[in-house]
Design a protein around this motif. Structure first.
Motif, PDB file in Angstrom:
ATOM      1  N   UNK A 189       2.013  21.758  63.867  1.00  0.00           N
ATOM      2  CA  UNK A 189       0.883  20.925  63.496  1.00  0.00           C
ATOM      3  C   UNK A 189      -0.005  21.465  62.195  1.00  0.00           C
ATOM      4  N   UNK A 190       0.520  22.486  61.605  1.00  0.00           N
ATOM      5  CA  UNK A 190       0.070  23.008  60.360  1.00  0.00           C
ATOM      6  C   UNK A 190       0.353  22.081  59.115  1.00  0.00           C
ATOM      7  N   UNK A 191       1.423  21.205  59.507  1.00  0.00           N
ATOM      8  CA  UNK A 191       1.965  20.281  58.620  1.00  0.00           C
ATOM      9  C   UNK A 191       0.940  19.213  58.600  1.00  0.00           C
ATOM     10  N   UNK A 192       0.509  18.735  57.438  1.00  0.00           N
ATOM     11  CA  UNK A 192      -0.681  17.528  57.395  1.00  0.00           C
ATOM     12  C   UNK A 192      -0.264  17.051  56.037  1.00  0.00           C
ATOM     13  N   UNK A 193      -1.065  15.738  55.531  1.00  0.00           N
ATOM     14  CA  UNK A 193      -1.190  15.282  54.422  1.00  0.00           C
ATOM     15  C   UNK A 193      -1.917  16.170  53.432  1.00  0.00           C
ATOM     16  N   UNK A 194      -2.831  16.905  53.880  1.00  0.00           N
ATOM     17  CA  UNK A 194      -3.683  17.933  53.296  1.00  0.00           C
ATOM     18  C   UNK A 194      -2.970  19.075  52.673  1.00  0.00           C
ATOM     19  N   UNK A 195      -1.864  19.357  53.506  1.00  0.00           N
ATOM     20  CA  UNK A 195      -1.383  20.571  53.478  1.00  0.00           C
ATOM     21  C   UNK A 195       0.329  20.526  53.998  1.00  0.00           C
ATOM     22  N   UNK A 196       0.861  19.738  53.385  1.00  0.00           N
ATOM     23  CA  UNK A 196       2.359  19.228  53.894  1.00  0.00           C
ATOM     24  C   UNK A 196       3.335  20.455  54.204  1.00  0.00           C
ATOM     25  N   UNK A 197       3.029  21.779  53.493  1.00  0.00           N
ATOM     26  CA  UNK A 197       3.962  22.865  53.523  1.00  0.00           C
ATOM     27  C   UNK A 197       5.315  22.734  53.035  1.00  0.00           C
ATOM     28  N   UNK A 198       6.098  21.606  53.243  1.00  0.00           N
ATOM     29  CA  UNK A 198       7.144  21.243  52.537  1.00  0.00           C
ATOM     30  C   UNK A 198       6.943  20.280  51.737  1.00  0.00           C
ATOM     31  N   UNK A 199       6.337  20.996  50.739  1.00  0.00           N
ATOM     32  CA  UNK A 199       5.742  20.366  49.572  1.00  0.00           C
ATOM     33  C   UNK A 199       6.580  20.497  48.175  1.00  0.00           C
ATOM     34  N   UNK A 200       7.166  19.362  47.736  1.00  0.00           N
ATOM     35  CA  UNK A 200       8.270  19.396  46.658  1.00  0.00           C
ATOM     36  C   UNK A 200       7.832  18.048  45.712  1.00  0.00           C
ATOM     37  N   UNK A 201       6.682  17.244  46.265  1.00  0.00           N
ATOM     38  CA  UNK A 201       6.574  16.079  45.496  1.00  0.00           C
ATOM     39  C   UNK A 201       6.217  16.198  44.083  1.00  0.00           C
ATOM     40  N   UNK A 202       5.195  17.082  43.730  1.00  0.00           N
ATOM     41  CA  UNK A 202       4.540  17.110  42.359  1.00  0.00           C
ATOM     42  C   UNK A 202       5.670  17.731  41.394  1.00  0.00           C
ATOM     43  N   UNK A 203       6.302  18.933  41.705  1.00  0.00           N
ATOM     44  CA  UNK A 203       7.381  19.495  41.144  1.00  0.00           C
ATOM     45  C   UNK A 203       8.579  18.670  40.812  1.00  0.00           C
ATOM     46  N   UNK A 204       9.044  18.228  41.987  1.00  0.00           N
ATOM     47  CA  UNK A 204      10.178  17.146  41.950  1.00  0.00           C
ATOM     48  C   UNK A 204       9.908  15.765  40.974  1.00  0.00           C
ATOM     49  N   UNK A 205       8.757  15.298  40.815  1.00  0.00           N
ATOM     50  CA  UNK A 205       8.640  14.282  40.000  1.00  0.00           C
ATOM     51  C   UNK A 205       8.267  14.760  38.476  1.00  0.00           C
ATOM     52  N   UNK A 206       7.675  15.926  38.473  1.00  0.00           N
ATOM     53  CA  UNK A 206       7.611  16.421  37.039  1.00  0.00           C
ATOM     54  C   UNK A 206       8.927  16.676  36.476  1.00  0.00           C
ATOM     55  N   UNK A 207      10.123  17.351  37.119  1.00  0.00           N
ATOM     56  CA  UNK A 207      11.369  17.172  36.706  1.00  0.00           C
ATOM     57  C   UNK A 207      11.782  15.954  36.392  1.00  0.00           C
TER      58      UNK A 207
END
Length: 563
Positions: free
Chosen positions: A99-117
């Motif tokens: 339950x620690x995974x949330x939209x505010x804190x996805x934990x599995x977070x690659x979106x920003x760095x992935x789209x930067x690449x």
């Protein structure tokens, strides 16, 4: 190749198919002058391209997503992270408290760095096509193939995390872009790998001068991996876990994806790769006959910390083993004659680490194993002995009775001072054979599947699989993926794509084998709980939420339903 392209052509939606490592370089293109300067100089283009390969470091040794090596294996039944403290215990906390995974804190977070690449790669392709006047059409296509190979890998991670993602086939200044369907997203990944496979040289053609760069071999191998994932979603998801209209893949498409996986893997199987008998040694030999695509390291500038994080404790190094193998993994390894290991078998129990599948000795360090000149004593009070999980927040010793062996460098006794430099194989031939086996099984070609499984078993001199039915062969494939690919970052994602994570990982507790010596010096083994609480997997986690901040920045972007 024709069949792969024919299938892809049917899958792709109109507008989607459009036309290493070593240096820690990431050149920013800030203005037209810089763009012209870079693209009129082939050496500068090569330097920029080398920087793009840094993306593969993001995932080295299964590090993604939490920043610890083998972190996702630590979320499964094959590895136990030793720390119970906040911070070092992040892997355990996520296993126990999804339950620690949330939209505010996805934990599995690659979106920003992935789209930067992705943006940087699209800039690179745009610049080559618009500013590199000195390049031939063939040279431009080769650079585009490299860029799309890397972009395909980035999108592969984004899609297997989120399912439905934003597809950016070319450079754009439009800030508001909607999500594509999961089917379109997988097709995009496959199209990038297909383009790369068509235009890149083979590993043999590239030779030493091309080492570390994308090849036809690697593009086919990663295409096979991605197509297998897409086929698995089509077969197993069936909209059971998410009502978002853009997630999921139509079940009718599964055989098309499995066929792409089988064909792409088949292309690699023609390229002369083989499975070394020395399973242990190949993980520290970058020139082994199985490595299809690797990330290399070199002291002093480009190193990693794998040895210090997984080696048995060494007093002079003050290291601790962050993650250790579970008793469940150890039991997966058969006896050398193909018998299933069982503690109920008196002969097995009397010498539990003798005469096992040879891959066991290249994967796990156990009581009595010799490591860097020491005979390891994992029993209570031994030189690298047992600590019960939770009694020490950050223990140096094992909490299961075992240590990782795979990828450790036996010659590196100075890792505390000099770090580590062994290569990491992004994909290797045994995985390609197992992809081929699974895809052929799903297509109904049981003999082809069985032959591929037996090739993998043959490297360990194990007898051929006795599996005959489709169900038994699938069980054999899962077993081989566990023992062959342990600690290479596959188990968690396999359970997700098979949609088994919510059954396998829910209410799971992993175990250890606590060893004590009695007064006579005899060893006694006791199965112990290494978790002390149940693990959980929420079915909504089959699709990780998009970061809330990205939705705020992109007016066309919507959150995945369920989050």
């Amino acid at each position: 190749m024709k069949r792969i392209y024919s299938t892809l052509k049917c899958l792709l939606v109109g507008g989607l198919l459009v036309a290493s490592q070593g240096c820690e370089i990431d050149l920013e293109l800030d203005d037209r002058y810089t763009e012209l300067t870079i693209y009129q100089n082939p050496e500068s283009i090569d330097l920029y391209m080398a920087g793009m390969y840094n993306e593969f470091h993001t995932f080295k040794f299964g590090q993604f997503p939490i920043g610890y090596d083998n972190a996702t294996d630590g979320l499964t039944d094959i590895m136990k992270y030793t720390s119970s403290a906040e911070g070092n215990g992040s892997v355990n906390r996520l296993a126990f408290e999804p339950q620690r995974v949330s939209a505010a804190s996805p934990n599995f977070n690659y979106w920003n760095s992935g789209y930067n690449r992705i943006r940087r790669l699209n800039e690179l392709m745009y610049g080559i096509n618009n500013y590199a006047d000195g390049l031939t059409a063939e040279q431009k296509t080769l650079y585009e193939a490299e860029a799309r190979f890397i972009r395909g890998y980035v999108y592969f991670w984004l899609v297997k995390l989120h399912g439905s993602v934003v597809l950016l086939p070319e450079l754009t200044s439009e800030p508001n872009n909607p999500r594509a369907s999961e089917e379109e997203s997988w097709n995009f990944v496959l199209a990038d790998f297909a383009f790369a496979a068509e235009h890149l040289p083979t590993k043999a053609e590239g030779g030493a001068a091309w080492r570390g760069r994308a090849t036809k071999d690697a593009a086919y191998a990663l295409m096979a991996r991605a197509a297998l994932y897409a086929g698995s979603i089509a077969e197993y998801d069936n909209k059971q876990f998410n009502n978002d209209p853009l997630t999921g893949v139509p079940a009718a498409k599964k055989n098309e994806y499995y066929q792409i996986a089988a064909d792409a893997a088949g292309e690699v199987m023609k390229m002369g790769y083989s499975l070394p008998k020395d399973f242990t040694g190949m993980f520290t030999n970058p020139n082994n006959s199985e490595a299809i695509f690797s990330v290399d390291y070199q002291r002093p500038g480009v190193t990693h910390t794998y040895d210090s994080r997984f080696s048995p404790p060494v007093a002079a190094a003050s290291n601790r083993a962050e993650g250790v193998p579970t008793a469940e993994l150890v039991e997966e390894f058969e006896m050398a004659n193909g018998e299933e290991f069982s503690w109920s078998n008196p002969a097995h129990a009397a010498a539990p680490y003798a005469n096992r599948d040879p891959r066991f000795y290249g994967t796990v360090l156990y009581n009595g194993a010799v490591w860097q000149g020491r005979t390891l004593e994992t029993f209570v009070g031994g030189n690298v002995g047992f600590v019960e999980y939770g009694t020490d927040a950050n223990p140096s010793n094992t909490v299961t009775g075992y240590y990782v062996r795979k990828y450790l460098d036996p010659t590196n006794t100075t890792f505390a001072q000099n770090r580590s430099a062994q290569s990491w194989m992004v994909i290797r031939y045994a995985e390609v054979l197992l992809i081929y086996a699974e895809a052929q099984l799903k297509l109904g070609n049981l003999s082809e599947a069985r032959n591929a499984i037996n090739q993998v078993r043959g490297r360990a001199d194990l007898p051929n699989t006795q599996a005959q039915t489709a169900a038994d062969l699938m069980e054999a494939i899962e077993h081989e993926r566990i023992v062959e690919l342990a600690f290479e970052g596959h188990r968690y994602w396999d359970l997700r794509r098979w949609r088994k994570a919510h059954t396998v990982l829910n209410n799971l507790r992993v175990h250890g084998d606590k060893i004590t010596k009695n007064a006579a010096g005899d060893l006694q083994y006791q199965r112990v709980d290494a978790d002390k609480q149940d693990r959980r997997f929420l079915s909504q986690m089959y699709y990780i939420p998009l970061p809330q901040g990205e939705i705020a920045n992109n007016r066309a972007l919507t959150q995945i339903q369920g989050w």
